[in-house]
Design an enzyme around this catalytic site. Structure first.
Site, PDB file in Angstrom:
ATOM      1  N   GLY A 134       1.404  -1.517  -0.733  1.00  0.00           N
ATOM      2  CA  GLY A 134       2.035  -2.857  -1.266  1.00  0.00           C
ATOM      3  C   GLY A 134       1.396  -3.772  -2.933  1.00  0.00           C
ATOM      4  O   GLY A 134       1.514  -3.527  -3.625  1.00  0.00           O
ATOM      5  N   ARG A 154      -4.569  -1.356  -3.955  1.00  0.00           N
ATOM      6  CA  ARG A 154      -5.635  -0.650  -3.569  1.00  0.00           C
ATOM      7  C   ARG A 154      -4.643   0.826  -3.952  1.00  0.00           C
ATOM      8  O   ARG A 154      -5.128   1.990  -3.917  1.00  0.00           O
ATOM      9  CB  ARG A 154      -3.900  -0.989  -2.272  1.00  0.00           C
ATOM     10  CG  ARG A 154      -4.916  -0.369  -0.818  1.00  0.00           C
ATOM     11  CD  ARG A 154      -4.066   0.013   0.271  1.00  0.00           C
ATOM     12  NE  ARG A 154      -4.682  -1.426   0.615  1.00  0.00           N
ATOM     13  CZ  ARG A 154      -3.973  -2.665   1.021  1.00  0.00           C
ATOM     14  NH1 ARG A 154      -2.450  -2.199   1.719  1.00  0.00           N
ATOM     15  NH2 ARG A 154      -3.718  -3.916   1.927  1.00  0.00           N
ATOM     16  N   ARG A 206       3.814  -4.224 -15.364  1.00  0.00           N
ATOM     17  CA  ARG A 206       3.972  -5.798 -14.595  1.00  0.00           C
ATOM     18  C   ARG A 206       2.945  -5.475 -13.863  1.00  0.00           C
ATOM     19  O   ARG A 206       2.570  -6.067 -12.885  1.00  0.00           O
ATOM     20  CB  ARG A 206       5.266  -6.101 -13.775  1.00  0.00           C
ATOM     21  CG  ARG A 206       7.010  -5.781 -14.766  1.00  0.00           C
ATOM     22  CD  ARG A 206       7.872  -5.922 -13.339  1.00  0.00           C
ATOM     23  NE  ARG A 206       9.675  -6.199 -14.012  1.00  0.00           N
ATOM     24  CZ  ARG A 206       9.491  -7.379 -14.234  1.00  0.00           C
ATOM     25  NH1 ARG A 206       9.235  -8.410 -13.289  1.00  0.00           N
ATOM     26  NH2 ARG A 206      10.905  -7.567 -14.844  1.00  0.00           N
ATOM     27  N   ARG A 209       4.416   4.901   3.134  1.00  0.00           N
ATOM     28  CA  ARG A 209       3.559   3.678   2.632  1.00  0.00           C
ATOM     29  C   ARG A 209       2.562   3.109   3.345  1.00  0.00           C
ATOM     30  O   ARG A 209       2.566   4.091   5.095  1.00  0.00           O
ATOM     31  CB  ARG A 209       4.960   2.529   3.091  1.00  0.00           C
ATOM     32  CG  ARG A 209       4.391   1.091   3.522  1.00  0.00           C
ATOM     33  CD  ARG A 209       5.354  -0.224   3.414  1.00  0.00           C
ATOM     34  NE  ARG A 209       5.166  -0.963   4.192  1.00  0.00           N
ATOM     35  CZ  ARG A 209       3.535  -1.940   3.750  1.00  0.00           C
ATOM     36  NH1 ARG A 209       2.920  -2.094   2.004  1.00  0.00           N
ATOM     37  NH2 ARG A 209       3.793  -2.887   4.646  1.00  0.00           N
ATOM     38  N   SER A 268      -1.059  -3.449   4.881  1.00  0.00           N
ATOM     39  CA  SER A 268      -1.187  -3.710   6.748  1.00  0.00           C
ATOM     40  C   SER A 268      -0.312  -4.786   7.184  1.00  0.00           C
ATOM     41  O   SER A 268       1.137  -4.456   6.732  1.00  0.00           O
ATOM     42  CB  SER A 268      -1.800  -5.384   5.604  1.00  0.00           C
ATOM     43  OG  SER A 268      -1.507  -6.305   5.057  1.00  0.00           O
ATOM     44  N   ASP A 284      -4.385  -8.438  11.261  1.00  0.00           N
ATOM     45  CA  ASP A 284      -4.566 -10.095  11.452  1.00  0.00           C
ATOM     46  C   ASP A 284      -3.623  -9.677  12.624  1.00  0.00           C
ATOM     47  O   ASP A 284      -2.607  -9.303  13.571  1.00  0.00           O
ATOM     48  CB  ASP A 284      -3.751 -10.975  10.249  1.00  0.00           C
ATOM     49  CG  ASP A 284      -2.278 -11.443   9.993  1.00  0.00           C
ATOM     50  OD1 ASP A 284      -1.659 -11.407  10.458  1.00  0.00           O
ATOM     51  OD2 ASP A 284      -1.595 -10.346   9.436  1.00  0.00           O
ATOM     52  N   ARG A 330      -8.702  -6.176   3.317  1.00  0.00           N
ATOM     53  CA  ARG A 330      -7.116  -5.618   3.207  1.00  0.00           C
ATOM     54  C   ARG A 330      -7.084  -4.682   1.997  1.00  0.00           C
ATOM     55  O   ARG A 330      -6.292  -3.640   1.813  1.00  0.00           O
ATOM     56  CB  ARG A 330      -6.449  -6.559   3.366  1.00  0.00           C
ATOM     57  CG  ARG A 330      -5.739  -7.754   3.927  1.00  0.00           C
ATOM     58  CD  ARG A 330      -5.459  -8.882   4.169  1.00  0.00           C
ATOM     59  NE  ARG A 330      -5.208  -9.625   5.003  1.00  0.00           N
ATOM     60  CZ  ARG A 330      -4.068 -10.174   5.667  1.00  0.00           C
ATOM     61  NH1 ARG A 330      -3.168  -9.986   5.335  1.00  0.00           N
ATOM     62  NH2 ARG A 330      -4.100 -10.484   6.318  1.00  0.00           N
TER      63      ARG A 330
END
Length: 239
Positions: free
Chosen positions: A24, A28, A47, A91, A94, A208, A221
């Site tokens: 996402g 990363r 973007r 994908r 997290s 989490d 993360r």
């Protein structure tokens, strides 16, 4: 290829490999490319959604951010599948644990994705279409995890539009039905792959717990998901 570049991706034809890892967070994606790839080149910055292509163990692979939520990954995965001739999207992200025996830093592989969203309505299927991972990618990921010595949980995950919600106890139903964890993208990815006749998989690290006071920092993360990334890279190399 007349549809490229797109309003969201500036890459040219051939800039993306056949298999794309998709976290996402675009930072990363940058971390994965700079840490694991050789001969890295940046192929998208539109973007701030960074995308890279490079070589991993002799094979060309790509990595690009998807942004948060099903509408965002819906756009990027659609364009990669339909306009850039990508065959596989994995994908890496997290998730929040739902079951008591799923813990922070566990790796979860989404066999299917339950959805709390209107995203599936566009396909005009009567009833409820079940978004599923591609079996080849799924079985390859499980085998890769075994070879790496990383335990994984495989099962149903939840993709939800709303991170903040007025709904009380919104995860209780999914918890009692054995859903492992919740995230915000995989349902749309699985549906887009099915519609395009392509392949998709979701590999998650638990950041989490919905029912316990456990969570990782934002830095953890971004960079602390090495086991998940290694499983995804080995899977991508065999895709």
């Amino acid at each position: 290829m007349s549809n490229i570049p797109t309003p969201h991706i500036e890459a040219k034809a051939g800039d993306f490999a056949k298999t794309v890892l998709m976290p996402g967070d675009p930072l990363r994606a940058k971390y994965i490319a700079e840490t694991y790839f050789e001969q890295v080149r940046c192929v998208n910055q539109v973007r701030g959604m960074l995308g890279y292509t490079g070589i991993y163990k002799g094979k060309e692979l790509s990595v690009m951010g998807s942004g948060m939520g099903m509408p965002s990954i819906g756009i990027y995965s659609y364009e990669l599948f339909h306009f850039y001739d990508v065959d596989n999207i994995i994908r890496v992200g997290s998730a929040g644990a739902i079951l008591d025996d799923v813990n922070v830093m566990d790796v979860v592989i989404g066999m299917g994705a339950s959805i709390v969203s209107d995203y599936p309505d566009q396909f005009d299927c009567p009833g409820h279409l079940a978004p599923l991972a591609d079996y080849h990618l799924l079985s390859t990921a499980v085998e890769s995890a075994k070879e790496l010595g990383t335990p994984v949980r495989v099962g149903n995950i939840l993709s939800e539009d709303a991170f903040y919600t007025d709904r009380q106890n919104s995860k209780d139903c999914f918890r009692k039905m054995g859903v492992l964890a919740v995230e915000m993208e995989s349902g749309a990815l699985y549906l887009n792959a099915a519609r395009a006749g392509k392949r998709a998989l979701c590999i998650l690290t638990i950041s989490d717990h919905i029912y316990k006071p456990e969570q990782l920092t934002s830095e953890q993360r971004q960079t602390g998901f090495g086991k998940m990334i290694e499983i995804a890279l080995e899977t991508a190399n065999r895709a």
